[in-house]
Write a protein that holds these residues in place. Structure first.
Motif, PDB file in Angstrom:
ATOM      1  N   GLY A 486       0.788  -1.220   0.000  1.00 29.88           N
ATOM      2  CA  GLY A 486       0.000   0.000   0.000  1.00 29.88           C
ATOM      3  C   GLY A 486       0.822   1.272   0.000  1.00 29.88           C
ATOM      4  O   GLY A 486       0.522   2.220  -0.736  1.00 29.88           O
ATOM      5  N   ILE A 487       1.883   1.311   0.807  1.00 29.49           N
ATOM      6  CA  ILE A 487       2.664   2.547   0.884  1.00 29.49           C
ATOM      7  C   ILE A 487       3.431   2.769  -0.411  1.00 29.49           C
ATOM      8  O   ILE A 487       3.574   3.905  -0.883  1.00 29.49           O
ATOM      9  CB  ILE A 487       3.598   2.540   2.110  1.00 29.49           C
ATOM     10  CG1 ILE A 487       4.187   3.936   2.351  1.00 29.49           C
ATOM     11  CG2 ILE A 487       4.700   1.512   1.963  1.00 29.49           C
ATOM     12  CD1 ILE A 487       3.173   4.966   2.750  1.00 29.49           C
ATOM     13  N   LEU A 488       3.913   1.688  -1.034  1.00 28.81           N
ATOM     14  CA  LEU A 488       4.622   1.823  -2.307  1.00 28.81           C
ATOM     15  C   LEU A 488       3.655   2.248  -3.412  1.00 28.81           C
ATOM     16  O   LEU A 488       4.014   3.036  -4.292  1.00 28.81           O
ATOM     17  CB  LEU A 488       5.316   0.514  -2.674  1.00 28.81           C
ATOM     18  CG  LEU A 488       6.360   0.019  -1.673  1.00 28.81           C
ATOM     19  CD1 LEU A 488       6.959  -1.304  -2.137  1.00 28.81           C
ATOM     20  CD2 LEU A 488       7.454   1.052  -1.474  1.00 28.81           C
ATOM     21  N   ALA A 495       4.279  10.040  -7.251  1.00 29.34           N
ATOM     22  CA  ALA A 495       5.450  10.458  -8.022  1.00 29.34           C
ATOM     23  C   ALA A 495       5.246  10.325  -9.531  1.00 29.34           C
ATOM     24  O   ALA A 495       5.717  11.164 -10.311  1.00 29.34           O
ATOM     25  CB  ALA A 495       6.666   9.639  -7.597  1.00 29.34           C
ATOM     26  N   PHE A 496       4.539   9.248  -9.956  1.00 32.63           N
ATOM     27  CA  PHE A 496       4.467   8.946 -11.380  1.00 32.63           C
ATOM     28  C   PHE A 496       3.055   8.925 -11.952  1.00 32.63           C
ATOM     29  O   PHE A 496       2.870   8.737 -13.150  1.00 32.63           O
ATOM     30  CB  PHE A 496       5.122   7.582 -11.661  1.00 32.63           C
ATOM     31  CG  PHE A 496       6.472   7.406 -11.031  1.00 32.63           C
ATOM     32  CD1 PHE A 496       7.527   8.253 -11.354  1.00 32.63           C
ATOM     33  CD2 PHE A 496       6.700   6.416 -10.094  1.00 32.63           C
ATOM     34  CE1 PHE A 496       8.772   8.106 -10.767  1.00 32.63           C
ATOM     35  CE2 PHE A 496       7.938   6.253  -9.504  1.00 32.63           C
ATOM     36  CZ  PHE A 496       8.976   7.107  -9.842  1.00 32.63           C
TER      37      PHE A 496
END
Length: 558
Positions: A486-488, A495-496
């Motif tokens: 989840g955090i990734l 970011a992307f």
């Protein structure tokens, strides 16, 4: 003599024949070890045979890195030295991720690893099973000290010396390896009856404490950052004394959570990832950092830029001034605070705190109000209620173990450990810590603890359901299932604009736990508090699964 008499005499002889493995067990017992974690292995059979003749409790994990996490959790929960037995080669290497967490966090552990026979040492390629060129070199990055014992007579001294290193600040894991034939060989050394391993003192240098007091005597806006070193030193009372004397606001890092009373009028709690709190630290004319490197998380991702002078106290000399120029004082946090408080009282120190016309208590209250307002402005009702419900369900004195998951990242900032202890894997930041560490903690304490994981991190330690059941460990495991890392996912989307490789197939955690004979249930987020309270009242291990997508609060370091 009859055949039966021959057999009986042989049994007596075998029982009386001690070997190198017995020396290991006897030394550990003499040093005060009670529990050992690990997994048997071919080269370590002599060690485990000797274990069968001892009073040591053995906790058999299913994967070696989880054994390391369990020994780590045992040590954190009990303040004893965690002991880990490893087999050679693959077993030893598999433990390294767990040892990295203990090394980064300063957890005292003694690792006893087996080795190939003496004839194979020296990087010769003899083709022995599990052979490495230099096994202890593999452990050099994640342990304080490494030694190979070549003769049985050297075992007691090697383990005793290693134990002393483990408990000397900066504390951490140490590595002693014993070849297979040394463990199995008969010994003439008498049974080990006593062993002494004392920590080396690291008091602060007097002139440095005097200089720190001189700086503080001129300060109007002192602030204290308390790290994990304060907790490990059991220096909470000394920290409270210093804060009161200096009239200094106190911020606890995630590792220092619990070092200072959460609701104290000088407590900035643990909101290290908040710009308003960073501004208070930056405005300090003297910032005192105790037992912390002021590293990535604790410095709000290296955005913290103190404008005043900095005093940094830490037992690890490599930490001092590693991020910010400072008056570096190499010392155990407890000893340093004792010296500092004594010097302050000796000189009749009187605080003259003045935060631009305001008192420190007013600054703390205003800052925490700003933090709350910042959170109020975001859509975080689910997350804040979820964490509050867990906190209210957990008994005040219960210890909790948190994996690297969104719930833990919230916990770093918002969790009031009350009378218990908050343990997380933020030292090295690897996945899989929470559940096996909680098993170790529960077994060491003999009381219930809570483990919190995400579905991704849970899969790193899912095999330890068998360990928990085998030993009837009183662990309640809360798995927050958001369908991936989840955090990734959140980082990548931020970011992307999209996430890649973060979505995961996962099992039915409830059915899987039940297949091990462990009670489990799935509940809605709003029911987590009641489910935990009911689970805490049960016997043995149990599992609570919540399927929900939690978000992090907006970062302030950009």
């Amino acid at each position: 003599m009859t055949g039966m008499q021959d057999a009986a005499q042989g049994t007596v002889k075998r029982a009386a024949q001690r070997n190198g493995g017995d020396l290991v067990i006897e030394t550990l017992t003499a040093l005060g070890a009670k529990t050992v974690f690990g997994i048997p292995g071919q080269h370590a059979l002599g060690l485990f045979d000797a274990l069968s003749r001892s009073t040591l409790q053995f906790i058999s994990s299913r994967v070696e890195n989880n054994s390391a996490f369990a020994a780590d959790g045992y040590s954190r929960a009990t303040d004893e030295v965690g002991v880990l037995f490893l087999s050679t080669g693959p077993g030893a290497l598999t433990s390294l991720a767990g040892l990295q967490e203990a090394y980064a966090t300063g957890v005292p552990m003694v690792v006893i690893a087996s080795q190939i026979p003496l004839d194979g040492l020296g990087a010769r390629r003899k083709g022995m099973l599990h052979q490495l060129d230099d096994q202890k070199a593999s452990a050099a990055n994640v342990t304080k000290f490494q030694q190979t014992v070549h003769h049985a007579s050297g075992i007691p001294s090697a383990i005793q010396d290693a134990w002393a290193r483990a408990v000397t600040v900066p504390m951490g894991p140490v590595w002693v390896e014993v070849p297979q034939d040394v463990l199995l060989a008969p010994v003439m050394v008498p049974p080990v009856q006593d062993a002494l391993a004392e920590a080396y003192d690291h008091p602060p240098r007097v002139e440095l404490i005097r200089e720190a007091v001189r700086w503080l005597s001129e300060a109007k806006r002192p602030v204290i950052v308390a790290g994990g070193g304060v907790r490990r030193a059991k220096a909470q009372a000394q920290l409270l004394d210093a804060a009161r004397t200096l009239q200094a606001p106190v911020l606890c890092t995630p590792g220092g959570n619990g070092a200072f009373p959460w609701e104290h009028e000088l407590s900035l709690q643990s909101w290290v990832e908040d710009r308003y709190v960073s501004e208070v630290l930056e405005d300090a004319d003297v910032l005192v950092v105790i037992g912390s490197s002021l590293g990535e998380v604790s410095s709000n991702y290296f955005t913290l830029a103190p404008r005043g002078r900095l005093i940094q106290i830490d037992a690890e000399p490599r930490v001092l001034e590693s991020n910010t120029p400072a008056l570096g004082i190499r010392a155990d946090a407890g000893a340093a605070l004792d010296f500092l408080n004594a010097q302050l009282h000796r000189e009749g120190f009187t605080a003259r705190a003045d935060w631009h016309g305001r008192g420190p208590q007013e600054v703390v209250a205003e800052t925490l109000g700003k933090v709350a307002a910042r959170l109020d402005a975001q859509d975080l009702g689910l997350e804040r209620r979820f964490m509050a419900d867990i906190r209210e369900a957990v008994p005040a004195a219960m210890q909790t173990f948190w994996d690297m998951t969104i719930s833990a990242y919230w916990g770093w900032s918002c969790w009031d450990s009350r009378e218990g202890q908050f343990h997380s894997a933020q030292g090295a930041g690897g996945l899989g810590f929470g559940f096996p560490a909680a098993i170790g903690g529960a077994i060491g304490l003999g009381e219930r603890v809570l483990a919190v994981s995400g579905d991704g991190s849970a899969m790193y330690s899912i095999a330890e359901l068998a360990t928990a059941k085998q030993h009837e460990a009183p662990v309640t495991w809360l798995i927050v299932d958001d369908g991936g890392y989840g955090i990734l996912r959140e980082y990548m989307e931020g970011a992307f604009g999209k996430a890649t490789a973060t979505e995961l197939a996962r099992p039915d955690f409830v059915a899987l736990a039940r297949s091990f004979g462990i009670p489990a249930r799935e509940v809605q987020p709003q029911d987590v508090g009641q489910a935990l309270r009911e689970s805490f009242a049960a016997q043995g291990p149990n599992v609570v699964v919540v399927k929900t997508l939690l978000k992090m609060f907006a970062p302030t370091h950009f």
